[in-house]
Scaffold this motif. Structure first.
Motif, PDB file in Angstrom:
ATOM      1  N   GLY A   1       0.817  -1.206   0.000  1.00 45.64           N
ATOM      2  CA  GLY A   1       0.000   0.000   0.000  1.00 45.64           C
ATOM      3  C   GLY A   1       0.853   1.259   0.000  1.00 45.64           C
ATOM      4  N   ALA A   2       1.912   1.250   0.813  1.00 50.06           N
ATOM      5  CA  ALA A   2       2.824   2.397   0.867  1.00 50.06           C
ATOM      6  C   ALA A   2       3.565   2.573  -0.456  1.00 50.06           C
ATOM      7  N   VAL A   3       4.024   1.469  -1.028  1.00 48.49           N
ATOM      8  CA  VAL A   3       4.729   1.534  -2.310  1.00 48.49           C
ATOM      9  C   VAL A   3       3.794   2.045  -3.410  1.00 48.49           C
ATOM     10  N   ALA A   4       2.572   1.536  -3.424  1.00 40.98           N
ATOM     11  CA  ALA A   4       1.602   1.966  -4.441  1.00 40.98           C
ATOM     12  C   ALA A   4       1.306   3.455  -4.323  1.00 40.98           C
ATOM     13  N   GLY A   5       1.183   3.951  -3.112  1.00 38.68           N
ATOM     14  CA  GLY A   5       0.944   5.380  -2.911  1.00 38.68           C
ATOM     15  C   GLY A   5       2.089   6.226  -3.440  1.00 38.68           C
ATOM     16  N   ALA A   6       3.311   5.791  -3.182  1.00 37.18           N
ATOM     17  CA  ALA A   6       4.486   6.519  -3.663  1.00 37.18           C
ATOM     18  C   ALA A   6       4.572   6.477  -5.187  1.00 37.18           C
ATOM     19  N   VAL A   7       4.306   5.309  -5.769  1.00 40.65           N
ATOM     20  CA  VAL A   7       4.329   5.182  -7.233  1.00 40.65           C
ATOM     21  C   VAL A   7       3.267   6.072  -7.856  1.00 40.65           C
ATOM     22  N   PHE A   8       2.061   6.065  -7.304  1.00 43.71           N
ATOM     23  CA  PHE A   8       0.995   6.907  -7.827  1.00 43.71           C
ATOM     24  C   PHE A   8       1.384   8.382  -7.771  1.00 43.71           C
ATOM     25  N   GLY A   9       1.961   8.811  -6.658  1.00 43.77           N
ATOM     26  CA  GLY A   9       2.382  10.208  -6.535  1.00 43.77           C
ATOM     27  C   GLY A   9       3.370  10.611  -7.610  1.00 43.77           C
ATOM     28  N   GLN A  10       4.321   9.729  -7.897  1.00 44.80           N
ATOM     29  CA  GLN A  10       5.315  10.022  -8.928  1.00 44.80           C
ATOM     30  C   GLN A  10       4.683  10.046 -10.325  1.00 44.80           C
ATOM     31  N   VAL A  11       3.812   9.094 -10.596  1.00 44.88           N
ATOM     32  CA  VAL A  11       3.141   9.044 -11.900  1.00 44.88           C
ATOM     33  C   VAL A  11       2.271  10.287 -12.086  1.00 44.88           C
ATOM     34  N   TRP A  12       1.566  10.676 -11.041  1.00 51.03           N
ATOM     35  CA  TRP A  12       0.687  11.855 -11.121  1.00 51.03           C
ATOM     36  C   TRP A  12       1.505  13.103 -11.461  1.00 51.03           C
ATOM     37  N   LYS A  13       2.672  13.243 -10.829  1.00 52.92           N
ATOM     38  CA  LYS A  13       3.547  14.386 -11.125  1.00 52.92           C
ATOM     39  C   LYS A  13       4.061  14.328 -12.562  1.00 52.92           C
ATOM     40  N   LYS A  14       4.447  13.147 -13.008  1.00 53.05           N
ATOM     41  CA  LYS A  14       4.986  12.986 -14.374  1.00 53.05           C
ATOM     42  C   LYS A  14       3.944  13.326 -15.431  1.00 53.05           C
ATOM     43  N   LEU A  15       2.686  13.119 -15.106  1.00 52.29           N
ATOM     44  CA  LEU A  15       1.622  13.451 -16.045  1.00 52.29           C
ATOM     45  C   LEU A  15       1.371  14.958 -16.108  1.00 52.29           C
ATOM     46  N   GLY A  16       2.101  15.712 -15.301  1.00 51.46           N
ATOM     47  CA  GLY A  16       2.010  17.164 -15.358  1.00 51.46           C
ATOM     48  C   GLY A  16       0.897  17.763 -14.531  1.00 51.46           C
ATOM     49  N   HIS A  17       0.399  17.025 -13.583  1.00 47.06           N
ATOM     50  CA  HIS A  17      -0.667  17.534 -12.722  1.00 47.06           C
ATOM     51  C   HIS A  17      -0.070  18.170 -11.475  1.00 47.06           C
ATOM     52  N   ASP A  18      -0.935  18.725 -10.648  1.00 48.18           N
ATOM     53  CA  ASP A  18      -0.495  19.339  -9.399  1.00 48.18           C
ATOM     54  C   ASP A  18       0.263  18.342  -8.543  1.00 48.18           C
ATOM     55  N   GLU A  19       0.936  18.879  -7.555  1.00 51.76           N
ATOM     56  CA  GLU A  19       1.703  18.055  -6.618  1.00 51.76           C
ATOM     57  C   GLU A  19       0.824  16.976  -5.967  1.00 51.76           C
ATOM     58  N   ASP A  20      -0.365  17.363  -5.545  1.00 52.87           N
ATOM     59  CA  ASP A  20      -1.273  16.430  -4.884  1.00 52.87           C
ATOM     60  C   ASP A  20      -2.399  16.028  -5.825  1.00 52.87           C
ATOM     61  N   ALA A  21      -2.745  14.762  -5.778  1.00 51.98           N
ATOM     62  CA  ALA A  21      -3.886  14.286  -6.561  1.00 51.98           C
ATOM     63  C   ALA A  21      -5.169  14.801  -5.915  1.00 51.98           C
ATOM     64  N   PRO A  22      -6.204  15.020  -6.700  1.00 53.45           N
ATOM     65  CA  PRO A  22      -7.448  15.546  -6.134  1.00 53.45           C
ATOM     66  C   PRO A  22      -8.205  14.503  -5.323  1.00 53.45           C
ATOM     67  N   ASP A  23      -8.885  14.990  -4.314  1.00 55.41           N
ATOM     68  CA  ASP A  23      -9.837  14.161  -3.578  1.00 55.41           C
ATOM     69  C   ASP A  23     -11.187  14.302  -4.265  1.00 55.41           C
ATOM     70  N   ALA A  24     -12.059  13.364  -4.011  1.00 59.45           N
ATOM     71  CA  ALA A  24     -13.388  13.402  -4.624  1.00 59.45           C
ATOM     72  C   ALA A  24     -14.163  14.659  -4.214  1.00 59.45           C
ATOM     73  N   THR A  25     -13.832  15.230  -3.081  1.00 50.19           N
ATOM     74  CA  THR A  25     -14.571  16.403  -2.591  1.00 50.19           C
ATOM     75  C   THR A  25     -13.859  17.723  -2.854  1.00 50.19           C
ATOM     76  N   ASP A  26     -12.779  17.715  -3.652  1.00 50.58           N
ATOM     77  CA  ASP A  26     -12.100  18.964  -4.014  1.00 50.58           C
ATOM     78  C   ASP A  26     -13.006  19.791  -4.908  1.00 50.58           C
ATOM     79  N   GLU A  27     -13.456  20.888  -4.401  1.00 54.64           N
ATOM     80  CA  GLU A  27     -14.401  21.736  -5.137  1.00 54.64           C
ATOM     81  C   GLU A  27     -13.774  22.350  -6.386  1.00 54.64           C
ATOM     82  N   ASP A  28     -12.473  22.614  -6.341  1.00 54.08           N
ATOM     83  CA  ASP A  28     -11.798  23.299  -7.438  1.00 54.08           C
ATOM     84  C   ASP A  28     -11.312  22.366  -8.536  1.00 54.08           C
ATOM     85  N   ARG A  29     -11.565  21.107  -8.413  1.00 52.06           N
ATOM     86  CA  ARG A  29     -11.112  20.131  -9.415  1.00 52.06           C
ATOM     87  C   ARG A  29     -12.303  19.655 -10.239  1.00 52.06           C
ATOM     88  N   SER A  30     -12.042  19.354 -11.499  1.00 57.19           N
ATOM     89  CA  SER A  30     -13.118  18.901 -12.389  1.00 57.19           C
ATOM     90  C   SER A  30     -13.430  17.425 -12.148  1.00 57.19           C
TER      91      SER A  30
END
Length: 88
Positions: free
Chosen positions: A20-49
């Protein structure tokens, strides 16, 4: 129940927590590489589409499943090599 299966239970739990910890770290790196914000959005983030939230959730789920399967399988193979029996 065989002793090797009983002994594998705590090892399996530790492997699961690690995956679980490894998957979280991998996801964080992939999300950054895709050019998105530092943090992935939560389902309740009002400012995210919707698109961004659902893309993040889909990607996170796929990465988690992949890492978990790889780590679980590796643990089972290692157990088979050490004990001669499959832990499943």
């Amino acid at each position: 129940m065989k002793l090797s299966k009983i002994l594998y239970k705590p090892v399996g739990l530790a492997i699961g927590a690690t995956s679980g910890a490894v998957a979280g770290a991998v996801f964080g790196q992939v999300w950054k590489k895709l050019g998105h914000d530092e943090d992935a959005p939560d389902a309740t983030d009002e400012d995210r589409s919707w698109r961004e939230v659902l893309l993040a959730a889909t990607l996170q789920g796929a990465i988690f499943a992949l890492v978990k399967a790889a780590v679980d399988r590796s643990g089972a193979v290692a157990t088979k090599r050490l004990t001669g029996t499959w832990p499943g």
